[in-house]
Design a protein around this motif. Structure first.
Motif, PDB file in Angstrom:
ATOM      1  N   PHE A  26      94.489  40.519  18.775  1.00 28.77           N
ATOM      2  CA  PHE A  26      93.511  39.330  18.042  1.00 28.77           C
ATOM      3  C   PHE A  26      92.974  39.992  16.754  1.00 28.77           C
ATOM      4  CE2 PHE A  26      93.895  38.519  22.873  1.00 28.77           C
ATOM      5  CZ  PHE A  26      94.161  37.032  22.536  1.00 28.77           C
ATOM      6  N   ASN A  27      92.923  39.130  16.008  1.00 30.29           N
ATOM      7  CA  ASN A  27      92.383  39.746  14.486  1.00 30.29           C
ATOM      8  C   ASN A  27      90.796  39.727  15.167  1.00 30.29           C
ATOM      9  OD1 ASN A  27      91.144  37.085  14.012  1.00 30.29           O
ATOM     10  ND2 ASN A  27      93.141  36.705  12.881  1.00 30.29           N
ATOM     11  N   GLN A  28      89.780  39.864  13.860  1.00 36.57           N
ATOM     12  CA  GLN A  28      88.567  39.806  14.520  1.00 36.57           C
ATOM     13  C   GLN A  28      87.837  38.625  14.639  1.00 36.57           C
ATOM     14  OE1 GLN A  28      86.126  41.840  11.296  1.00 36.57           O
ATOM     15  NE2 GLN A  28      84.409  41.710  12.661  1.00 36.57           N
ATOM     16  N   GLU A  30      89.581  35.909  16.034  1.00 30.38           N
ATOM     17  CA  GLU A  30      90.175  35.458  17.238  1.00 30.38           C
ATOM     18  C   GLU A  30      89.322  36.531  18.427  1.00 30.38           C
ATOM     19  OE1 GLU A  30      94.480  34.438  15.519  1.00 30.38           O
ATOM     20  OE2 GLU A  30      94.109  36.537  16.433  1.00 30.38           O
ATOM     21  N   HIS A  31      89.210  37.453  18.011  1.00 26.92           N
ATOM     22  CA  HIS A  31      88.732  38.609  19.023  1.00 26.92           C
ATOM     23  C   HIS A  31      87.409  38.063  19.358  1.00 26.92           C
ATOM     24  CE1 HIS A  31      87.024  42.244  20.954  1.00 26.92           C
ATOM     25  NE2 HIS A  31      88.384  42.381  21.079  1.00 26.92           N
ATOM     26  N   ALA A  32      86.470  37.296  18.780  1.00 29.78           N
ATOM     27  CA  ALA A  32      85.198  36.527  19.023  1.00 29.78           C
ATOM     28  C   ALA A  32      85.416  35.140  20.069  1.00 29.78           C
ATOM     29  CB  ALA A  32      84.471  35.873  17.667  1.00 29.78           C
ATOM     30  N   GLY A  33      86.640  34.825  19.832  1.00 34.13           N
ATOM     31  CA  GLY A  33      86.991  33.492  20.864  1.00 34.13           C
ATOM     32  C   GLY A  33      87.509  34.363  22.199  1.00 34.13           C
ATOM     33  N   VAL A  34      87.871  35.524  22.201  1.00 33.52           N
ATOM     34  CA  VAL A  34      88.324  36.380  23.419  1.00 33.52           C
ATOM     35  C   VAL A  34      86.855  36.511  24.241  1.00 33.52           C
ATOM     36  CG1 VAL A  34      88.965  38.376  24.546  1.00 33.52           C
ATOM     37  CG2 VAL A  34      90.304  37.340  22.807  1.00 33.52           C
ATOM     38  N   CYS A  35      85.969  37.256  23.505  1.00 39.69           N
ATOM     39  CA  CYS A  35      84.641  37.374  24.017  1.00 39.69           C
ATOM     40  C   CYS A  35      83.744  36.113  24.416  1.00 39.69           C
ATOM     41  CB  CYS A  35      83.696  38.398  22.978  1.00 39.69           C
ATOM     42  SG  CYS A  35      84.762  40.020  22.733  1.00 39.69           S
ATOM     43  N   SER A  36      83.961  35.210  23.563  1.00 41.20           N
ATOM     44  CA  SER A  36      83.068  33.988  23.952  1.00 41.20           C
ATOM     45  C   SER A  36      83.464  33.251  25.185  1.00 41.20           C
ATOM     46  CB  SER A  36      82.986  32.921  22.870  1.00 41.20           C
ATOM     47  OG  SER A  36      84.433  32.479  22.729  1.00 41.20           O
ATOM     48  N   ALA A  37      84.830  33.640  26.005  1.00 42.94           N
ATOM     49  CA  ALA A  37      85.177  32.916  27.068  1.00 42.94           C
ATOM     50  C   ALA A  37      84.716  33.745  28.348  1.00 42.94           C
ATOM     51  CB  ALA A  37      86.699  32.933  27.290  1.00 42.94           C
ATOM     52  N   GLY A  38      84.179  34.823  28.122  1.00 40.61           N
ATOM     53  CA  GLY A  38      83.610  35.855  29.080  1.00 40.61           C
ATOM     54  C   GLY A  38      84.277  36.954  29.688  1.00 40.61           C
ATOM     55  N   PRO A  39      83.803  37.808  30.464  1.00 40.44           N
ATOM     56  CA  PRO A  39      84.520  38.852  31.069  1.00 40.44           C
ATOM     57  C   PRO A  39      85.758  38.514  31.775  1.00 40.44           C
ATOM     58  CG  PRO A  39      82.357  38.505  32.106  1.00 40.44           C
ATOM     59  CD  PRO A  39      82.508  37.634  31.041  1.00 40.44           C
ATOM     60  N   LEU A  40      85.791  37.601  32.500  1.00 36.04           N
ATOM     61  CA  LEU A  40      86.940  37.093  33.265  1.00 36.04           C
ATOM     62  C   LEU A  40      88.336  37.001  32.552  1.00 36.04           C
ATOM     63  CD1 LEU A  40      85.526  35.105  36.331  1.00 36.04           C
ATOM     64  CD2 LEU A  40      85.894  37.343  36.165  1.00 36.04           C
ATOM     65  N   LEU A  41      88.007  36.279  31.356  1.00 38.44           N
ATOM     66  CA  LEU A  41      89.361  36.213  30.252  1.00 38.44           C
ATOM     67  C   LEU A  41      89.639  37.397  29.890  1.00 38.44           C
ATOM     68  CD1 LEU A  41      91.148  34.517  28.831  1.00 38.44           C
ATOM     69  CD2 LEU A  41      89.805  34.533  26.959  1.00 38.44           C
ATOM     70  N   ILE A  42      88.780  38.448  29.491  1.00 40.22           N
ATOM     71  CA  ILE A  42      89.139  39.770  29.165  1.00 40.22           C
ATOM     72  C   ILE A  42      89.800  40.397  30.155  1.00 40.22           C
ATOM     73  CG2 ILE A  42      88.299  42.079  28.165  1.00 40.22           C
ATOM     74  CD1 ILE A  42      85.821  40.461  26.811  1.00 40.22           C
ATOM     75  N   GLY A  43      89.346  40.327  31.347  1.00 40.79           N
ATOM     76  CA  GLY A  43      89.812  41.010  32.391  1.00 40.79           C
ATOM     77  C   GLY A  43      91.388  40.660  32.622  1.00 40.79           C
ATOM     78  N   ALA A 141      95.657  31.183  24.596  1.00 41.73           N
ATOM     79  CA  ALA A 141      95.334  29.971  23.951  1.00 41.73           C
ATOM     80  C   ALA A 141      93.618  29.652  24.441  1.00 41.73           C
ATOM     81  CB  ALA A 141      96.246  28.804  24.688  1.00 41.73           C
ATOM     82  N   ILE A 142      93.369  29.941  25.455  1.00 41.37           N
ATOM     83  CA  ILE A 142      91.756  29.718  25.412  1.00 41.37           C
ATOM     84  C   ILE A 142      91.178  30.444  24.602  1.00 41.37           C
ATOM     85  CG2 ILE A 142      89.844  30.040  27.161  1.00 41.37           C
ATOM     86  CD1 ILE A 142      92.020  29.560  29.533  1.00 41.37           C
ATOM     87  N   ALA A 143      91.622  31.911  24.331  1.00 43.37           N
ATOM     88  CA  ALA A 143      90.798  32.574  23.225  1.00 43.37           C
ATOM     89  C   ALA A 143      90.898  31.687  22.125  1.00 43.37           C
ATOM     90  CB  ALA A 143      91.552  33.834  23.260  1.00 43.37           C
ATOM     91  N   LEU A 144      92.245  31.425  21.725  1.00 43.11           N
ATOM     92  CA  LEU A 144      92.453  30.804  20.226  1.00 43.11           C
ATOM     93  C   LEU A 144      91.581  29.455  20.239  1.00 43.11           C
ATOM     94  CD1 LEU A 144      95.869  31.666  19.579  1.00 43.11           C
ATOM     95  CD2 LEU A 144      93.890  32.846  18.938  1.00 43.11           C
ATOM     96  N   HIS A 145      91.447  28.888  21.418  1.00 41.87           N
ATOM     97  CA  HIS A 145      90.716  27.535  21.201  1.00 41.87           C
ATOM     98  C   HIS A 145      89.341  27.660  20.953  1.00 41.87           C
ATOM     99  CE1 HIS A 145      88.945  23.810  22.494  1.00 41.87           C
ATOM    100  NE2 HIS A 145      87.992  24.417  23.180  1.00 41.87           N
ATOM    101  N   ASN A 146      88.674  28.636  21.535  1.00 43.73           N
ATOM    102  CA  ASN A 146      87.544  29.165  21.194  1.00 43.73           C
ATOM    103  C   ASN A 146      87.075  29.653  19.938  1.00 43.73           C
ATOM    104  OD1 ASN A 146      86.778  28.512  23.951  1.00 43.73           O
ATOM    105  ND2 ASN A 146      86.588  30.836  24.725  1.00 43.73           N
ATOM    106  N   TYR A 147      88.203  30.247  19.201  1.00 44.62           N
ATOM    107  CA  TYR A 147      88.169  30.669  17.822  1.00 44.62           C
ATOM    108  C   TYR A 147      88.111  29.274  16.925  1.00 44.62           C
ATOM    109  CZ  TYR A 147      90.080  31.778  13.488  1.00 44.62           C
ATOM    110  OH  TYR A 147      90.506  31.919  12.130  1.00 44.62           O
TER     111      TYR A 147
END
Length: 191
Positions: A26-28, A30-43, A141-147
């Motif tokens: 993930f670029n920077q 997109e990475h914000a989209g990952v983090c905004s979904a919360g720790p369960l998405l990252i895990g 796709a959830i991470a990219l949606h959030n981005y």
């Protein structure tokens, strides 16, 4: 059931949320989209990476089979996420019953999600299934949606299988009352 080093995954999740570690694909932004979904998405993304890494390792070790089919990867990722989620206490058996008790009957559904909402609540809860080649791709796709759409951020709150046995991600999303549906032209222009 595969045992996961929950503490190691939790440590990596915290490093990612604290900005001391990145998920390299993930670029920077997109990475914000990952983090905004919360720790369960990252895990869950980390668990999917472990599974995918296992497939790559077996291929590199001279496994005579060709590259694994997406359905094989998907099955392994689903089982791995279920095992991990059960260990974390975020696997919700009979989630549809639980959602009916907490939010009332299903409000709407489509190809990708069943939607529940308590009257007057500011968020909906969705049981989202994967329309992607693998569960890992669905999580991406959830991470990219959030981005792309930060006003309708999705946050994962758990995982389950529905009454049909389909793997589902349980997530919340702001309730948006639309004035009208987007036209095909508007959707095509956005994409």
């Amino acid at each position: 059931m595969i045992e996961y080093d929950i503490q190691n995954i939790d440590n990596q999740v915290n490093e990612i949320l604290n900005g001391t570690k990145d998920i390299s694909r993930f670029n920077q932004s997109e990475h914000a989209g990952v983090c905004s979904a919360g720790p369960l998405l990252i895990g869950a993304l980390l668990v999917c990476d472990i599974v995918r890494g296992g497939f790559k390792a077996s291929q590199n070790a001279g496994d005579s089979q060709a590259a694994s089919a997406n359905w094989e990867i998907d099955e392994k990722q689903e089982q791995a996420i279920q095992d991990w989620a059960e260990q974390k206490g975020v696997w919700i058996p009979k989630a549809e019953e639980w959602l009916n008790e907490q939010y009332g009957p299903e409000l709407a559904h489509g190809a990708e999600a069943k939607v529940y909402c308590k009257k007057g609540d500011t968020h909906v809860v969705k049981l989202r299934t994967s329309i992607y080649s693998t569960l890992g791709r669905a999580l991406e796709a959830i991470a990219l949606h959030n981005y792309l759409f930060p006003e309708t951020i999705m946050r994962i709150i758990g995982f389950t299988r529905d009454a049909d046995g389909l793997f589902r991600v349980i997530l919340t999303q702001p309730y948006i009352k639309c004035m009208r549906l987007a036209t095909k032209e508007e959707i095509d222009e956005m994409i």
